[in-house]
Motif scaffolding. Sequence first.
Motif, PDB file in Angstrom:
ATOM      1  N   LEU A  93     -11.314 -20.347  10.481  1.00  0.00           N
ATOM      2  CA  LEU A  93     -11.566 -21.727  10.065  1.00  0.00           C
ATOM      3  C   LEU A  93     -11.830 -21.826   8.567  1.00  0.00           C
ATOM      4  O   LEU A  93     -11.843 -22.921   8.003  1.00  0.00           O
ATOM      5  CB  LEU A  93     -12.746 -22.303  10.849  1.00  0.00           C
ATOM      6  N   TRP A  94     -12.065 -20.693   7.927  1.00  0.00           N
ATOM      7  CA  TRP A  94     -12.167 -20.639   6.466  1.00  0.00           C
ATOM      8  C   TRP A  94     -10.962 -19.937   5.852  1.00  0.00           C
ATOM      9  O   TRP A  94     -10.626 -20.174   4.695  1.00  0.00           O
ATOM     10  CB  TRP A  94     -13.458 -19.929   6.056  1.00  0.00           C
ATOM     11  N   ARG A 109     -14.388 -24.989  -1.978  1.00  0.00           N
ATOM     12  CA  ARG A 109     -14.128 -23.689  -2.576  1.00  0.00           C
ATOM     13  C   ARG A 109     -15.398 -22.852  -2.650  1.00  0.00           C
ATOM     14  O   ARG A 109     -15.383 -21.649  -2.389  1.00  0.00           O
ATOM     15  CB  ARG A 109     -13.525 -23.883  -3.971  1.00  0.00           C
ATOM     16  N   GLU A 110     -16.535 -23.486  -2.986  1.00  0.00           N
ATOM     17  CA  GLU A 110     -17.795 -22.755  -3.070  1.00  0.00           C
ATOM     18  C   GLU A 110     -18.183 -22.187  -1.718  1.00  0.00           C
ATOM     19  O   GLU A 110     -18.562 -21.016  -1.598  1.00  0.00           O
ATOM     20  CB  GLU A 110     -18.895 -23.680  -3.596  1.00  0.00           C
ATOM     21  N   VAL A 115     -18.870 -17.856   2.207  1.00  0.00           N
ATOM     22  CA  VAL A 115     -18.776 -17.416   3.603  1.00  0.00           C
ATOM     23  C   VAL A 115     -17.966 -16.129   3.709  1.00  0.00           C
ATOM     24  O   VAL A 115     -18.380 -15.160   4.373  1.00  0.00           O
ATOM     25  CB  VAL A 115     -18.156 -18.527   4.474  1.00  0.00           C
ATOM     26  N   LEU A 116     -16.822 -16.096   3.039  1.00  0.00           N
ATOM     27  CA  LEU A 116     -15.973 -14.913   3.132  1.00  0.00           C
ATOM     28  C   LEU A 116     -16.568 -13.722   2.385  1.00  0.00           C
ATOM     29  O   LEU A 116     -16.351 -12.573   2.765  1.00  0.00           O
ATOM     30  CB  LEU A 116     -14.573 -15.247   2.629  1.00  0.00           C
ATOM     31  N   THR A 168     -24.969 -10.829  15.411  1.00  0.00           N
ATOM     32  CA  THR A 168     -24.290 -11.583  14.368  1.00  0.00           C
ATOM     33  C   THR A 168     -25.277 -12.143  13.350  1.00  0.00           C
ATOM     34  O   THR A 168     -26.438 -12.398  13.654  1.00  0.00           O
ATOM     35  CB  THR A 168     -23.494 -12.746  14.972  1.00  0.00           C
ATOM     36  N   SER A 169     -24.791 -12.350  12.151  1.00  0.00           N
ATOM     37  CA  SER A 169     -25.582 -12.981  11.091  1.00  0.00           C
ATOM     38  C   SER A 169     -25.361 -14.484  11.051  1.00  0.00           C
ATOM     39  O   SER A 169     -26.229 -15.241  10.613  1.00  0.00           O
ATOM     40  CB  SER A 169     -25.207 -12.391   9.725  1.00  0.00           C
ATOM     41  N   PHE A 170     -24.185 -14.913  11.509  1.00  0.00           N
ATOM     42  CA  PHE A 170     -23.831 -16.332  11.488  1.00  0.00           C
ATOM     43  C   PHE A 170     -23.116 -16.691  12.781  1.00  0.00           C
ATOM     44  O   PHE A 170     -22.354 -15.887  13.323  1.00  0.00           O
ATOM     45  CB  PHE A 170     -22.920 -16.656  10.299  1.00  0.00           C
TER      46      PHE A 170
END
Length: 379
Positions: A93-94, A109-110, A115-116, A168-170
Amino acid sequence: MDITLIQKNIAAVAAGWSSESAARLERRALDKADFATLRDAGLTLTGVPEEMGGVWQSGVRSTRPTAAIFRTLARVDPSVALVATMHPTVLALWLEEPAEPPADSNAWREQHDRVLAAAKAGHWFGTISSEPGGGGDLMATRATAEKGSDGAWRLTGDKQMGSGSGVTSFMMTVAVPKGEMTPDIFLLDTRELPWDGSRGATLVRAWDGHGMAATQSHAFRYDGVAVERHAQMGGAIKLVPRVLPIIAYMFSSVIMGILDAALAEGRRRLQPRAERMSAFERVSWTKAVNDIWLAEQAFQGMARAIESGAASPGVPRGKLAIAELAEASMLSISRAIGGASYSRSSPFGQWSQDVRALGLLRPPWALAHHQLFEASFAD
């Protein structure tokens, strides 16, 4: 590091775990050390684009080679493999290009880069978007999210099937923003988030499934828990149909890994007495082998449909076929082997429950059949 090297690294990890496969099937919880090992092998880079130092190119080019990694893992630990598949599928999704230009390109963009970068740093991403009574339909969510005076979003609602909870972290989730009609994508930072309700997250039910028993797919109640809205502000939910084929193929790769292991173990047990097998046992075994062969054809067909880049019901149809064939083949193998297959010391009973559980996932049976019914008149 490229995808070929990660495949080799994971193959080496799986080989090292193979002597523990029986014990792993008996587990009822995840081991964080496993995910540290997978991270060090480069697996979290499957959710990072090449231009940022990862290995993901696009859904069209990366789905097949990435899924091969999870198929390898599933042969020795289906629960770990399933949780790991969530990582690149959530991050799609990103990773995927927006369906339409974001309202605020700088904010998008930020968030995209942040996230990545977290994935590149080794953080695991998962999903907790399903809800009790929701039938697996993300658009039917009853969870809500409200933006406070401080600019932060807070989510309220019941969620379940949080595979990888505690590892998981997120976690990606879905809710309807206050004042809007359509659900949107939100990201929950689970690092240091207690489960006692003190910060809005309460563990309602620990995962106790017969299948995928060690995935920690817990259920939670959220009461104003802090979340971050996807920066495309409504655009991400429009990406979901594009991402669903990737998810279906990744989940199917776990089923295929289990079938690989079941076929190999069945051969090991039956070949020494092949000449003495009864007609019923021979027919049962032959049916299992044929069904697994058909599942393989469906799996390859799914990959070709994704790689064609065209919207097609071929992927969900393939996933449904694989789920049904897997369940049937596991029953046939058990019939060929006999009562010994139901011993807790035998892997076949757990594998049977695992493939059944995977058949219920994304989309579950009812939703899958409904979608394919509608598509059948458009072919």
